[in-house]
Design an enzyme around this catalytic site. Structure first.
Site, mmCIF file in Angstrom:
data_model
loop_
_atom_site.group_PDB
_atom_site.id
_atom_site.type_symbol
_atom_site.label_atom_id
_atom_site.label_comp_id
_atom_site.label_asym_id
_atom_site.label_seq_id
_atom_site.Cartn_x
_atom_site.Cartn_y
_atom_site.Cartn_z
ATOM 1 N N ASP A 165 -16.640 29.487 -18.314
ATOM 2 C CA ASP A 165 -17.209 30.590 -18.753
ATOM 3 C C ASP A 165 -18.464 30.434 -19.430
ATOM 4 O O ASP A 165 -19.485 31.191 -19.539
ATOM 5 C CB ASP A 165 -16.158 31.350 -19.716
ATOM 6 C CG ASP A 165 -14.826 31.713 -18.877
ATOM 7 O OD1 ASP A 165 -14.968 31.996 -17.805
ATOM 8 O OD2 ASP A 165 -14.000 31.799 -19.688
HETATM 9 P P1 TAP Z 1 -12.981 27.799 -19.248
HETATM 10 O O1 TAP Z 1 -13.965 29.015 -19.019
HETATM 11 O O2 TAP Z 1 -11.589 28.149 -19.644
HETATM 12 O O3 TAP Z 1 -12.968 26.943 -17.780
HETATM 13 C C1 TAP Z 1 -12.358 25.692 -17.715
HETATM 14 C C2 TAP Z 1 -12.441 25.270 -16.384
HETATM 15 O O4 TAP Z 1 -11.809 24.134 -16.454
HETATM 16 C C3 TAP Z 1 -11.631 26.037 -15.251
HETATM 17 O O5 TAP Z 1 -12.275 26.757 -14.530
HETATM 18 C C4 TAP Z 1 -10.736 24.709 -14.582
HETATM 19 O O6 TAP Z 1 -10.900 25.017 -13.194
HETATM 20 C C5 TAP Z 1 -11.328 23.451 -15.108
HETATM 21 N N1 TAP Z 1 -10.158 22.578 -15.345
HETATM 22 C C6 TAP Z 1 -9.117 22.645 -15.721
HETATM 23 N N2 TAP Z 1 -8.476 21.376 -15.772
HETATM 24 C C7 TAP Z 1 -9.400 20.723 -15.229
HETATM 25 C C8 TAP Z 1 -9.310 19.223 -14.666
HETATM 26 N N3 TAP Z 1 -8.038 18.462 -15.031
HETATM 27 N N4 TAP Z 1 -10.230 18.720 -14.162
HETATM 28 C C9 TAP Z 1 -11.439 19.346 -14.044
HETATM 29 N N5 TAP Z 1 -11.466 20.676 -14.378
HETATM 30 C C10 TAP Z 1 -10.455 21.065 -14.888
HETATM 31 O O7 TAP Z 1 -13.433 26.711 -20.357
HETATM 32 P P2 TAP Z 1 -14.904 27.030 -21.249
HETATM 33 O O8 TAP Z 1 -16.029 26.988 -20.299
HETATM 34 O O9 TAP Z 1 -14.827 25.850 -21.891
HETATM 35 O O10 TAP Z 1 -14.786 28.303 -21.857
HETATM 36 C C11 TAP Z 1 -13.866 28.616 -23.017
HETATM 37 C C12 TAP Z 1 -13.399 29.843 -22.814
HETATM 38 O O11 TAP Z 1 -12.567 30.332 -23.869
HETATM 39 C C13 TAP Z 1 -14.574 30.977 -22.986
HETATM 40 O O12 TAP Z 1 -13.948 32.032 -22.130
HETATM 41 C C14 TAP Z 1 -14.575 31.233 -24.220
HETATM 42 O O13 TAP Z 1 -14.966 32.585 -24.723
HETATM 43 C C15 TAP Z 1 -12.997 31.235 -24.517
HETATM 44 N N6 TAP Z 1 -12.709 31.188 -26.107
HETATM 45 C C16 TAP Z 1 -12.764 29.866 -26.572
HETATM 46 C C17 TAP Z 1 -12.926 29.892 -28.039
HETATM 47 C C18 TAP Z 1 -12.992 28.645 -28.757
HETATM 48 S S1 TAP Z 1 -13.393 28.635 -30.519
HETATM 49 N N7 TAP Z 1 -13.388 27.577 -27.982
HETATM 50 C C19 TAP Z 1 -12.934 31.089 -28.726
HETATM 51 C C20 TAP Z 1 -12.399 32.314 -28.135
HETATM 52 C C21 TAP Z 1 -12.565 32.310 -26.725
HETATM 53 P P3 TAP Z 1 -10.025 24.487 -12.118
HETATM 54 O O14 TAP Z 1 -8.822 25.035 -12.441
HETATM 55 O O15 TAP Z 1 -10.482 24.930 -10.880
HETATM 56 O O16 TAP Z 1 -9.976 22.901 -12.271
#
Ligand code: TAP
Length: 467
Positions: free
Chosen positions: A393
């Site tokens: 994301d």
């Molecule tokens: P994400 O968008 O969740 O994507 C993580 C990716 O990691 C997934 O597409 C997954 O694809 C891949 N993955 C998982 N396990 C893996 C592995 N063992 N090896 C390789 N790839 C792997 O992560 P991001 O880009 O860090 O974004 C964070 C999300 O959390 C955002 O949507 C953000 O808005 C939300 N969020 C975070 C926070 C804070 S404070 N961090 C707060 C609010 C919201 P595969 O399954 O295809 O491997």
């Protein structure tokens, strides 16, 4: 006792100021912990009512549980643990209020004058503490389940949701008035305060249930702030300045954190609380991609061979794969070959604030190689190779290009501006927000479909083989 309170307060403030930098964060945490121990001892000295043995036993049980959780819970499950700890904080404040009411009664209910200042203060703080404490408890339990990936049914959609919450709100006001004005005697006090806690608990569930899974970390920060406010209110009840100070610090810092996260996602708090990102978004489908180009660690090593500037972009998948040490090893190898290697950190990458900083610090990546989004975004266009490791994301250009995207307007790392982007992830499945990522279809993007650790280990081996 008062000097001990002052010392504990100073240690809290000093400890929190240490948390603002990765380098001093652990020390800050310990200092604040010592402050808390001093505060507990001071309360026991002041209260004198509980036997020391009971207090020491309570602290010992709490310490063992805390230690076991801290050692056992993986870093990826830390947001769930924080949610539960917030909930327990809220519950503790509710218990303080309930115990006070049952033991001391309500001044106004006992027929004292309305303008009696002590009675008035009580009439405000007691119901408020029960309300906020219990909303925090049940809201945190719902947040815990959502963070753990459980799909929870939320039967209330659209306007009915707001009407129901408003009806519960009115019920809470009526119950508070009953408690404050008309309750006297153990039975009536206990019944009215428990009913108030029950209604507040239901409100907590209904408030958090419709919020999207992807927004849960923000909700956890907000509930953290609530738990602080509840603690401060309970401090007023039992006349304990320490609780007021500690609660206010937690309340204020939780609000600041909530604000930082909302800004990083370009969303208002109202939009987060009313939206449903991550729950209702139709999950992206692998068939939606048309121009996927696959690559292997061997090919990526060839790319590195001619690269002078490389940027690593870590995301949640790096934490899942626990590949931070291998990532650091690859970075060092490339540096030894003359490339400049930097790490780009998105403020909401991973699942909690500072998640990527913590991971990379654990792997001993030097802090001066870590660059925040605003500092590094302009440099992608001059970069030869960007390696996106388990992020999705936070590198999704739909945020910039598609106004109808659920993440439209969220600031992202502009990795697609680099000459070549290599994305390491296991499949084409979406990230936390559950949406398609047009980056994967771009001309300059290569997909390495492997577990992050396996892919990085492969790259390390192949780069070493380059000689
Ligand atoms: P994400 O968008 O969740 O994507 C993580 C990716 O990691 C997934 O597409 C997954 O694809 C891949 N993955 C998982 N396990 C893996 C592995 N063992 N090896 C390789 N790839 C792997 O992560 P991001 O880009 O860090 O974004 C964070 C999300 O959390 C955002 O949507 C953000 O808005 C939300 N969020 C975070 C926070 C804070 S404070 N961090 C707060 C609010 C919201 P595969 O399954 O295809 O491997």
């Amino acid at each position: 006792v008062e000097y001990l309170y002052l010392l504990a307060t100073l240690l809290f403030v000093y400890g929190i100021s240490g948390l603002t930098r990765v380098r001093t964060a652990r020390r800050g945490n310990r200092i604040a912990g010592v402050g808390m121990l001093i505060a507990v001892v001071a309360v026991l000295l002041e209260a004198g009512a509980i036997s020391w043995w009971v207090a020491v036993l309570g602290m010992a049980i709490g310490s063992v549980i805390g230690y076991v959780l801290a050692v056992r819970v993986p870093l990826t499950a830390m947001p769930e643990m924080v949610a539960l700890l917030n909930g327990l904080g809220g519950a503790a404040s509710t218990f303080v209020a309930l115990a006070y009411i049952i033991v001391n009664g309500m001044h106004l209910g006992e027929g004292q004058a309305l303008m009696d200042i002590e009675g008035l203060a009580q009439s405000i703080t007691l119901p408020t503490t029960i309300l906020i404490g219990t909303v925090t408890l049940t809201g945190s339990v719902v947040a815990y389940y959502k963070l753990a990936g459980r799909k929870l049914l939320h039967p209330l959609k659209g306007a009915s949701r707001h009407y129901t919450n408003a009806a519960i709100g009115i019920l809470i006001i009526v119950l508070s008035l009953w408690l404050v004005l008309w309750s006297s005697g153990a039975l009536s006090l206990t019944t009215s305060s428990l009913l108030l806690a029950l209604a507040s608990g239901v409100l907590g569930v209904f408030l958090v249930l419709p919020i999207g899974g992807a927004d849960m970390p923000v909700v956890v920060a907000l509930l953290n702030s609530y738990s602080g406010i509840a603690a401060a209110a309970s401090g007023f009840i039992i006349n304990n300045p320490m609780l007021v100070v500690a609660g206010s610090l937690v309340g204020a810092s939780g609000l600041i954190l909530t604000n930082i996260m909302c800004k990083a996602m370009n969303r208002s708090l109202g939009n987060v609380l009313l939206g449903g990102i991550g729950d209702d978004a139709a999950a992206a489908d692998a068939r939606e991609y048309k121009h996927i180009k696959e690559t292997t660690p061997e090919e990526v090593a060839m790319l590195f061979d001619g690269a002078t500037s490389v940027i690593m972009v870590p995301g949640y998948g790096l934490a899942v794969a626990q590949a931070q040490h291998t990532l650091r090893e690859l970075g060092e190898l490339l540096e030894a070959r003359g490339a400049t290697v930097r790490y780009a950190i998105h403020p909401v990458a991973g699942r909690m604030p500072g998640h990527m900083n913590v991971l990379l610090a654990e792997a001993d990546v030097s802090y001066d190689k870590l660059f925040e989004m605003d500092k590094i975004n302009g440099d992608f266009k001059n970069t030869d190779v960007v390696v996106v490791v388990g992020a999705n994301d936070v590198v999704n250009p739909a945020a910039r290009e598609d106004p109808s995207s659920p993440i439209a307007g969220m600031p992202i790392l502009d990795v697609d501006h680099a000459q070549t982007v290599v994305v390491i992830k296991r499949s084409l499945s979406p990230g936390y927000a559950g949406i398609r990522n047009p980056l994967f279809d771009k001309e300059n993007c290569l997909m390495c479909f492997l577990d992050a650790k396996e892919a990085l280990q492969g790259m390390v081996t192949e780069v070493k083989a380059l000689g």
